[in-house]
Design a protein around this motif. Structure first.
Motif, short mmCIF file in Angstrom:
data_model
loop_
_atom_site.label_atom_id
_atom_site.label_comp_id
_atom_site.label_asym_id
_atom_site.label_seq_id
_atom_site.Cartn_x
_atom_site.Cartn_y
_atom_site.Cartn_z
N TYR A 322 0.73 -1.46 0.11
CA TYR A 322 0.22 0.01 0.10
C TYR A 322 1.29 1.40 -0.09
N ALA A 323 0.62 2.24 -0.90
CA ALA A 323 1.26 3.38 -0.95
C ALA A 323 0.66 4.61 -0.31
N GLY A 324 -1.00 4.59 -0.31
CA GLY A 324 -1.61 5.12 0.42
C GLY A 324 -3.17 5.95 -0.82
N GLY A 325 -3.68 6.60 -0.83
CA GLY A 325 -4.70 7.13 -1.72
C GLY A 325 -5.13 6.36 -2.65
N GLY A 326 -4.93 5.05 -1.53
CA GLY A 326 -6.18 3.71 -3.08
C GLY A 326 -5.01 2.86 -3.95
N VAL A 327 -3.83 2.97 -3.83
CA VAL A 327 -2.73 2.50 -4.49
C VAL A 327 -1.86 2.00 -4.29
#
Length: 354
Positions: A322-327
């Protein structure tokens, strides 16, 4: 360490070359597999459409990745078995040396008794020039006999354990051979599916192949950026300093080719990217996606923070970070390159915080 906000989307346009190098990246161009279905006799052959080829290639890549994770698991188990077998073989060698030494000691005592046998102890006392010394020696002989009996019991016990270790070693060796066969089978499955996918791609004309590649790259970019030209990972902090370091390592590998069974530093499969990235943060993860699914605390997707592992599909045969922002950042499948992807692009089966 906060994750980047609205950073450029690196590596997406380089993905346009990915499908064209599938066979080169995996080294399986020469594998023999069955061709696509043939048209009915006498009917003109219908050229495959780009949509049909893409659907079939996607399916083959998914099957290849499942076989790849089986290959990874078998490879890790093979390493473990080899270590256990080596340790057992060392125990057998040490045990045999100890038994041989104890038997030699028993043999020396038995030979001495044989050479002195046949003389009644009373006669020996009468013939002795030093009866007191003889009695002392006799008491020593009694003590030696007790030690000899104890040694004999020890030999029997050591031999029993030696036989047990030999049986365990034989069982491990048989299991190791079975794992090696499983490795070969999984590798063959990967090769067959990748080669068939390449043949399907080759069945398209050059123009259609180019369109397919462009379409795949565009769809990936659209999913990750939600249709904008920039990537927004939000400002949510990572779950820990090590998670931030692992995420930075994974993002730094965007554009690297997917190669099954690879853990970097230049090529990766899905779990290999997670394994390598967390190693850069000083954490040793299990090798396969199914094992990584149990490498930490299970949380919900709504609780996910940058650096968490996201498992996909019911059998968890795919994993990203998970990288943040739903990405997420992940190594997608054979023929593709490490890239950002919307977390909703695949069915999520779990999230793990390491």
């Amino acid at each position: 360490m906060p994750t980047p906000r609205r950073s450029p989307l690196p590596g997406v346009h380089r993905f346009a070359r990915a499908l064209a190098i599938t066979a080169a990246a995996t080294g399986v161009i020469g594998a023999a597999v069955g061709g696509t279905a043939q048209a009915a006799p006498g009917a003109p052959a219908e050229p495959p459409t780009r949509k049909d080829v893409k659907a079939q290639v996607d399916q083959l890549y998914d099957e290849a990745e499942q076989a790849s994770e089986k290959f990874n698991a078998a490879q890790e188990y093979q390493k473990r078995l080899q270590g256990e077998t080596g340790a057992l073989e060392d125990q057998v060698a040490a045990g045999q040396a100890e038994v041989n030494r104890m038997r030699a000691d028993l043999g020396a005592v038995a030979a001495a008794e044989y050479r002195a046998g046949g003389i009644d102890p009373t006669v020996q006392l009468m013939l002795s020039s030093d009866p007191a010394a003889y009695l002392t020696r006799a008491r020593s002989l009694d003590q030696a006999a007790e030690r000899q009996s104890e040694t004999l019991h020890q030999v029997v016990d050591r031999q029993r354990r030696l036989d047990q270790h030999r049986a365990e070693t034989a069982a491990k060796l048989a299991e190791l051979e079975q794992v090696r066969r499983s490795l070969a089978e999984s590798k063959q499955q990967v090769q067959q599916r990748l080669t068939k996918a390449q043949r399907l791609l080759d069945s398209l004309g050059a123009t259609e192949r180019a369109r397919l590649v462009a379409q795949d790259a565009q769809e990936a970019e659209t999913r990750a950026t939600r249709g904008t030209d920039r990537l927004d990972l939000g400002s949510q902090p990572a779950s820990s300093e090590r998670a931030a370091a692992a995420l930075a390592a994974a993002i730094g590998k965007i554009g690297s080719p997917y190669v099954y069974g690879s853990t970097g530093p230049r090529t990766f499969d899905c779990s290999g990217l997670m394994y390598w990235s967390w190693r850069q943060a000083g954490v040793s993860l299990p090798r396969t996606s199914q094992e990584q699914a149990h490498a930490g605390q299970r949380i919900s997707l709504s609780e996910a923070r940058p650096g968490d592992l996201v498992l996909f599909y019911k059998d968890s045969h795919h994993v990203g970070m998970y990288a943040g922002g739903g990405v997420v950042v992940h190594a997608p499948y054979p023929g593709a390159r490490v890239r950002f992807e919307s977390v909703s692009a695949m069915p999520v089966s779990g999230v793990v915080r390491v």
